[in-house]
Each structure stands twice: as structure tokens, then as C-alpha cells.
Design a protein around this motif. Structure first.
Motif, PDB file in Angstrom:
ATOM      1  N   GLY A  17       0.786  -1.220   0.000  1.00 14.73           N
ATOM      2  CA  GLY A  17       0.000   0.000   0.000  1.00 14.73           C
ATOM      3  C   GLY A  17       0.820   1.272   0.000  1.00 14.73           C
ATOM      4  O   GLY A  17       0.255   2.370  -0.094  1.00 14.73           O
ATOM      5  N   LYS A  18       2.137   1.166   0.094  1.00 14.69           N
ATOM      6  CA  LYS A  18       2.999   2.342   0.100  1.00 14.69           C
ATOM      7  C   LYS A  18       3.277   2.805  -1.328  1.00 14.69           C
ATOM      8  O   LYS A  18       3.412   1.993  -2.250  1.00 14.69           O
ATOM      9  CB  LYS A  18       4.329   2.042   0.794  1.00 14.69           C
ATOM     10  N   ARG A  19       3.397   4.102  -1.482  1.00 15.53           N
ATOM     11  CA  ARG A  19       3.755   4.677  -2.784  1.00 15.53           C
ATOM     12  C   ARG A  19       5.220   5.105  -2.723  1.00 15.53           C
ATOM     13  O   ARG A  19       5.601   5.903  -1.850  1.00 15.53           O
ATOM     14  CB  ARG A  19       2.875   5.881  -3.097  1.00 15.53           C
ATOM     15  N   ALA A  20       6.047   4.576  -3.614  1.00 14.31           N
ATOM     16  CA  ALA A  20       7.483   4.837  -3.583  1.00 14.31           C
ATOM     17  C   ALA A  20       7.968   5.419  -4.903  1.00 14.31           C
ATOM     18  O   ALA A  20       7.450   5.093  -5.975  1.00 14.31           O
ATOM     19  CB  ALA A  20       8.246   3.546  -3.290  1.00 14.31           C
ATOM     20  N   ALA A  36      13.405  -4.207  -5.328  1.00 14.13           N
ATOM     21  CA  ALA A  36      13.215  -4.652  -3.940  1.00 14.13           C
ATOM     22  C   ALA A  36      11.953  -4.053  -3.343  1.00 14.13           C
ATOM     23  O   ALA A  36      11.151  -4.758  -2.696  1.00 14.13           O
ATOM     24  CB  ALA A  36      14.433  -4.280  -3.094  1.00 14.13           C
ATOM     25  N   LEU A  37      11.735  -2.759  -3.531  1.00 16.87           N
ATOM     26  CA  LEU A  37      10.550  -2.111  -2.978  1.00 16.87           C
ATOM     27  C   LEU A  37       9.281  -2.694  -3.594  1.00 16.87           C
ATOM     28  O   LEU A  37       8.288  -2.914  -2.898  1.00 16.87           O
ATOM     29  CB  LEU A  37      10.620  -0.610  -3.215  1.00 16.87           C
ATOM     30  N   GLY A  38       9.330  -2.947  -4.897  1.00 11.41           N
ATOM     31  CA  GLY A  38       8.178  -3.545  -5.559  1.00 11.41           C
ATOM     32  C   GLY A  38       7.889  -4.943  -5.045  1.00 11.41           C
ATOM     33  O   GLY A  38       6.730  -5.319  -4.847  1.00 11.41           O
ATOM     34  N   ALA A  39       8.933  -5.722  -4.806  1.00 10.31           N
ATOM     35  CA  ALA A  39       8.758  -7.084  -4.307  1.00 10.31           C
ATOM     36  C   ALA A  39       8.150  -7.109  -2.916  1.00 10.31           C
ATOM     37  O   ALA A  39       7.488  -8.076  -2.527  1.00 10.31           O
ATOM     38  CB  ALA A  39      10.098  -7.813  -4.302  1.00 10.31           C
ATOM     39  N   LEU A  40       8.365  -6.030  -2.155  1.00 14.35           N
ATOM     40  CA  LEU A  40       7.825  -5.935  -0.801  1.00 14.35           C
ATOM     41  C   LEU A  40       6.442  -5.290  -0.771  1.00 14.35           C
ATOM     42  O   LEU A  40       5.903  -5.037   0.313  1.00 14.35           O
ATOM     43  CB  LEU A  40       8.793  -5.157   0.089  1.00 14.35           C
ATOM     44  N   GLY A  41       5.875  -5.029  -1.930  1.00  9.05           N
ATOM     45  CA  GLY A  41       4.495  -4.578  -1.990  1.00  9.05           C
ATOM     46  C   GLY A  41       4.267  -3.130  -2.339  1.00  9.05           C
ATOM     47  O   GLY A  41       3.112  -2.693  -2.456  1.00  9.05           O
TER      48      GLY A  41
END
Length: 262
Positions: A17-20, A36-41
Motif C-alpha cells: 500500500g505504500k507509494r514509492a 526490492a521495494l516492488g517485491a515488498l508490496g
């Protein structure tokens, strides 16, 4: 029930649910950080001065990922990007330039180029995106410094100066943004095998000297730096701000590699 019994330690490393936004996502550490950030959701926007490379990274960062062209040296472009991402939770920037020359060989133009990207660009990024995070009352900013912010060698003075200044800029932002719940941290990689370091890696003596300097005796992989970035982006680091996290295989901790006889 103890305090720890109420904590979901697996969830605190997730970014669902986080926007990065990852700036410099086209290659190297930036690319692996986005993955990595995408893989963690996280929903990741991949920004780079090379749009085609940013799009390639976005293609592997999850179905909700996007790509955008961004030159951080352009303050107006950075401000426009920040306005287009008003709900940002995580900001990672890995942009950097290094001209390896001794001071007597440096030109003023080269000095300006290094500082323009490494420091002025970071100034634009932190101010533009930090303002939105402060207004919303939360967020994590992760900037890419270097072990050269701590230790230096011939030919690295200007780059080292820019990365040391970046650390202090990040610490200042941490002090100012902290009351609003925004964390700001720096990562200091050691020697990492990326396209930017291929010329060094191609010289056997240089490659071996760098590998021998760390306690682990090898170069890092970009994914190993991305793990630290993901940690600082997540709630697992919720009480960490204004810090410089060295991911250097022990480079800055080890003074020499001579092993005296027992």
C-alpha cells in the motif's frame, strides 16, 4: 502479554500500500532498489534521466509500477515531479557522478558538474518531496552517499566532498522533518559491481585491491545495497533517522589487511 507479543515482525518489513519513488532507477543500485521495494508490496515509480531504462525497471517492479523522465539538476522538473506524486510514502535517490582526477588536474567545470548532481540535485529532491511528506505527517527518504563520505583516496577528493556534504544535508533534513514524522537517512555503499564501476573492475590490480580492503574480501552486489534501502524504507526502521548506514563489507571498520602471525 508483553509489548513484543503485539508486534507483527513480518509485517513491519512489508511495504504493502505504500507509494514509492526511486530516482536513478535505470541501472545499478537504483534499479535493484526499485525491484526490492516492488517485491515488498510498494507501488513504485521509477525515475531516471534515461526513460527507456526507467521503463525497463518498472516492467519488473510490479503491475502498479510506472516510469518517468527526470533530471534532478532541473529544479522546476523536480518540483513538477513532486506535484505529480502528492501521496508519496517512500523516496529513494541514487543519482551521482564521479570524475576520478587528482585536484591539480580537475577543471572548475568538472567540479561544478559533480557538485551540481551530487549535492545541488539532492537539495532539489529533498526540499521538493520532503515538503509533501511533512505536510502529510510521514514518510521515509533514503539518499545514496558513499564510503567516500568517510574515507578517501587520491583522485576522489571532489566526489568525497560532495558525498560528505550530502550526509550533512540529510542529517539537517532529518532534524527539520522529524517533528512531522518524516525520517531521512543515508546509505554508504562500499565498492559495488555496477556499470559505473566496470572500468575499475576490468583492471585486475584495482579490482583485487578494492576487494581486499573489506573484511569480507569481495565487492558488493547491487541487491545487497537494495536490502539496506528496503529496510530504511520500511517500518522496521521506524526509529532510525539522521543515520548513515554503511553497507561496505567492513571497509570503514578495518584498518589494513595484514594478518600478523599467531
Amino acid at each position: 502479554m508483553t509489548v513484543s507479543d503485539s508486534v507483527d515482525y513480518r509485517a513491519m518489513f512489508r511495504l504493502d500500500g505504500k507509494r514509492a519513488l526511486v530516482i536513478g532507477a535505470g541501472s545499478g543500485i537504483g534499479r535493484e532498489s526499485a525491484l526490492a521495494l516492488g517485491a515488498l508490496g510498494a507501488r513504485v515509480t521509477c525515475a531516471d534521466i534515461d526513460l527507456a531504462k526507467a521503463e525497463e525497471t518498472a516492467g519488473g517492479s510490479g503491475s502498479d509500477s510506472a516510469a518517468t523522465l527526470l533530471d534532478v539538476r532541473d529544479a522546476d522538473a523536480v518540483a513538477a515531479a513532486a506535484a505529480a506524486l502528492p501521496d508519496l510514502d517512500v523516496l529513494v535517490f541514487t543519482t551521482g557522478r564521479n570524475v576520478r582526477k587528482r585536484l591539480f588536474d580537475y577543471t572548475t567545470a568538472e567540479f561544478d558538474d559533480v557538485l551540481d548532481l551530487n549535492l545541488r540535485g539532492a537539495f532539489h529532491i529533498i526540499r521538493a518531496f520532503g515538503a509533501g511528506m511533512v505536510a502529510r505527517g510521514g514518510g521515509s527518504i533514503v539518499g545514496m552517499s558513499s564510503i567516500r563520505s568517510i574515507t578517501v583516496e587520491p583522485g576522489q577528493a571532489v566526489y568525497a566532498a560532495s558525498k560528505a556534504a550530502l550526509v550533512q544535508l540529510i542529517r539537517g533534513a532529518a532534524a527539520e522533518f522529524g517533528p512531522a514524522g518524516v525520517r531521512v537517512n543515508a546509505v554508504a555503499p562500499g565498492v559495488v559491481r555496477t556499470p559505473l564501476t566496470d572500468p575499475i573492475f576490468a583492471v585486475p590490480e584495482w579490482q583485487a585491491a578494492y576487494a581486499a580492503k573489506s573484511a569480507l574480501g569481495r565487492w558488493a552486489r547491487p541487491s545487497e545495497i537494495a536490502g539496506a534501502v528496503a529496510f530504511l524504507a520500511s517500518d522496521a526502521s521506524s526509529f532510525i533517522t539522521g543515520s548513515l548506514l554503511c553497507v561496505d563489507g567492513g571497509w570503514t571498520a578495518v584498518d589494513g589487511r595484514y594478518d600478523p602471525p599467531r
